[in-house]
Design an enzyme around this catalytic site. Structure first.
Site, PDB file in Angstrom:
ATOM      1  N   LYS A 279       0.866  -1.185   0.000  1.00 18.15           N
ATOM      2  CA  LYS A 279       0.000   0.000   0.000  1.00 18.15           C
ATOM      3  C   LYS A 279       0.896   1.227   0.000  1.00 18.15           C
ATOM      4  CE  LYS A 279      -4.331   1.513   0.344  1.00 18.15           C
ATOM      5  NZ  LYS A 279      -5.094   1.185   1.551  1.00 18.15           N
ATOM      6  N   HIS A 280       0.712   2.094  -0.969  1.00 21.30           N
ATOM      7  CA  HIS A 280       1.520   3.314  -1.094  1.00 21.30           C
ATOM      8  C   HIS A 280       3.011   2.999  -1.082  1.00 21.30           C
ATOM      9  CE1 HIS A 280      -2.085   5.625  -0.978  1.00 21.30           C
ATOM     10  NE2 HIS A 280      -2.377   5.282   0.253  1.00 21.30           N
ATOM     11  N   ASN A 422      12.936   5.480   7.764  1.00 19.24           N
ATOM     12  CA  ASN A 422      13.572   4.446   8.574  1.00 19.24           C
ATOM     13  C   ASN A 422      12.655   3.232   8.674  1.00 19.24           C
ATOM     14  OD1 ASN A 422      16.033   5.751   9.402  1.00 19.24           O
ATOM     15  ND2 ASN A 422      14.822   7.082  10.710  1.00 19.24           N
ATOM     16  N   ARG A 442      14.010   6.202  14.021  1.00 22.86           N
ATOM     17  CA  ARG A 442      13.922   4.740  14.029  1.00 22.86           C
ATOM     18  C   ARG A 442      13.117   4.269  15.239  1.00 22.86           C
ATOM     19  NH1 ARG A 442      16.334   1.785  10.579  1.00 22.86           N
ATOM     20  NH2 ARG A 442      17.471   3.627   9.866  1.00 22.86           N
ATOM     21  N   ASP A 482      18.112   3.099  22.141  1.00 22.63           N
ATOM     22  CA  ASP A 482      16.685   3.338  22.396  1.00 22.63           C
ATOM     23  C   ASP A 482      15.771   2.599  21.420  1.00 22.63           C
ATOM     24  OD1 ASP A 482      17.495   4.938  20.297  1.00 22.63           O
ATOM     25  OD2 ASP A 482      16.678   6.815  21.117  1.00 22.63           O
ATOM     26  N   ARG A 524      23.620  -2.001   4.524  1.00 22.61           N
ATOM     27  CA  ARG A 524      22.348  -1.350   4.860  1.00 22.61           C
ATOM     28  C   ARG A 524      21.473  -1.277   3.618  1.00 22.61           C
ATOM     29  NH1 ARG A 524      24.122   5.050   5.440  1.00 22.61           N
ATOM     30  NH2 ARG A 524      23.826   5.565   3.233  1.00 22.61           N
ATOM     31  N   HIS A 528      14.728   5.594   0.190  1.00 23.41           N
ATOM     32  CA  HIS A 528      14.099   6.901   0.399  1.00 23.41           C
ATOM     33  C   HIS A 528      13.062   7.209  -0.667  1.00 23.41           C
ATOM     34  CE1 HIS A 528      17.982   7.578   2.655  1.00 23.41           C
ATOM     35  NE2 HIS A 528      17.068   7.856   3.548  1.00 23.41           N
TER      36      HIS A 528
END
Length: 528
Positions: A279-280, A422, A442, A482, A524, A528
């Site tokens: 979707k999108h 991210n 993230r 985190d 990675r 984008h």
């Protein structure tokens, strides 16, 4: 210059002889004198047509294995002379140059030669020189000359001649000239792109891209934007080469999302049934299963809300049972390598659902280029065909993943490659259970993916979200602990990420303290 120009003399020299004889017969019936070269001349003579060789016009034979045959003033003068310029007409008279009112040329099959994997010298020999030179000359002089470079335009030419009693109008010749210049530009782009690849350079001084119009679209991403769909001639299996069996015309967004879906599902090959729902341009559910039906159900259960109005991609031919299940909700497009007659019959009742079949899957490890426009230019890079296998993974925590966890980690990694950055992807038992995409942080991606899993657990009547006991993938490194801790709080037990942060040691220590197993890929997948 007058609007209508009568057609009296034509030069026909084509590589693709589709429709040549029919066109030549129609021109001859109108009293047009036919000039030609080599194989084209022979084909027309074999059909009983009177043809004059260009060599007879120029006084020079074809030479150098056909490299030199039309590069002569009596050809180019006939194409370039301005018929209303007294000096040009005097020069034609002085040197015995007759005007050429129609040029029909299509070029040596360079693109096809490259596509077949021919060697360097063979590709070089299939670069046309005389053809583009004549096309450009005729197109420049479209005030007086018609230039046809595509068999698709033969019928339009004959219709124009019928309409104007053997003549063509200026607007028609303008359109032919536009098509002609587009063709030579695309041809030169193909040659320069191939040569850059052959020489191993990704940064030639000038970069050209070209395509062939496949479809004029109703609009672009939004209704106020004009748009069209072009193919690049690569014949890569996917939306550009697919056969559409039913449903209305694809839109700009449909094409973009369908491409994203099929490229993702291709990551899983054909051995194990797989399904991706997009979707999108982002995955809202991806799964493998014992059958396509199992894979679809598991993918759907990742995010049933987002799947509504989505794109479904399958890595194996669509069967009746899966088709029946897909029709349970509104789906825009289904794309698969094939489809059974029973599946097609089931979809036939859904007039707005488009079914596309491709005949195969694209090679996700193949090379290629990706480009994106920016103000004042465009960015070009290699296609992201990066691959990570079991042997490429580095265990960095005290606890190592189990065999089952390793399979889910690699599954999550393949999906994360196709999620906007991210990206955070939770996977359990070969199915996504939470996807966080396109966030600036993230941490937020991890939180959003976990929250979606919580909502789906409520919808499915599960006692706890499926992120508990899951594997989690991050498309890039965790810059701080985190984000990792949010994934742990959601119940993830193992992690796959590229590594490479200045704080890798802190992140690894946090993983050890939380009892997580973690592997680094060394690669990675920003998207984008």
């Amino acid at each position: 210059m007058t609007d209508l120009v009568p057609l009296r003399r034509a030069l026909l020299s084509v590589s693709d002889k589709t429709g040549l004889i029919e066109l030549a017969q129609a021109l001859a019936a109108r009293g047009v004198e036919l000039l030609s070269t080599g194989g084209s001349a022979k084909a027309m003579r074999d059909a009983g047509l009177a043809v004059k060789d260009v060599a007879e016009v120029t006084g020079f034979p074809e030479m150098m294995d056909g490299r030199v045959k039309t590069l002569h003033p009596k050809v180019h003068g006939g194409l370039l002379a301005l018929r209303d310029n007294d000096a040009h007409v005097a020069a034609m008279d002085e040197h015995g140059i007759e005007g050429i009112d129609l040029l029909v040329v299509n070029l040596y099959p360079f693109e096809e030669t490259v596509a077949k994997g021919a060697d360097y010298d063979t590709c070089i020999e299939n670069i046309d020189i005389g053809g583009p030179a004549m096309i450009r000359a005729a197109a420049k002089n479209h005030a007086f000359v018609n230039v046809v470079t595509d068999p698709e335009d033969y019928a339009a030419l004959l219709a124009q001649l019928d309409e104007n009693d053997g003549a063509t109008g200026y607007a028609f010749r303008q359109q032919l000239a536009l098509t002609a210049y587009s063709r030579t530009a695309a041809y030169d782009a193909a040659v320069s792109t191939w040569m850059a690849g052959a020489l191993g350079t990704n940064t030639p001084r000038r970069r050209a891209f070209a395509g062939t119009l496949k479809q004029t679209l109703r609009y672009g991403e939004n209704s106020h934007q004009r748009a069209a769909f072009y193919t690049d001639g690569s014949e890569r299996e996917g939306v550009a080469t697919a056969q559409q069996h039913q449903g209305k015309e694809l839109s700009y967004n449909n094409i973009n999302d369908t491409d994203a879906a099929f490229e993702l599902v291709a990551e899983f090959g054909t051995d194990t049934p797989a399904c991706a729902i997009i979707k999108h341009a982002n995955p809202c559910g991806v799964a493998v299963g014992a059958t396509l039906l199992n894979a679809y159900k598991s993918a759907f259960d990742c995010d049933r809300t987002s799947a509504f109005g989505g794109i479904v991609a399958l890595n194996q031919p669509l069967d009746a049972a899966t088709a029946e299940e897909i029709t349970g909700i509104f789906t825009e497009v289904v794309i698969a390598p094939g489809a059974s007659d029973e599946a097609k019959a089931i979809f036939a009742a859904k007039k707005n659902l488009r079914l596309l079949t491709t005949g195969g899957l694209p090679d996700t490890r193949a090379g290629g280029l990706a480009f994106r426009q920016v103000a004042g230019g465009f960015l070009v890079q290699d296609k992201d065909n990066g691959f990570v296998g079991m042997d490429d993974l580095k265990v960095v925590t005290k606890k190592a993943p189990t065999e089952d966890q390793m399979r889910d980690l690699l599954f999550a990694w393949k999906v994360a490659k196709h999620v906007k950055s991210n990206a955070i992807v939770y996977v359990k038992d070969g199915a996504t259970v939470g996807v966080g995409a396109g966030q600036m942080s993230r941490v937020d991606s991890a939180l959003i993916a976990a929250k979606k899993a919580e909502r789906m657990a409520e919808t499915l009547g599960l006692p706890k979200p499926l992120t508990i006991g899951s594997a989690v993938a991050s498309d890039a490194f965790f810059p701080f602990p985190d984000g990792l801790m949010e994934a742990a709080a959601a119940g993830a037990t193992c992690v796959i990420q590229p590594g490479g942060s200045m704080r890798d040691d802190e992140v690894i220590a946090a993983a050890d303290e939380a009892g997580l197993a973690m592997v680094f890929t060394g690669m990675r997948h920003f998207r984008h």
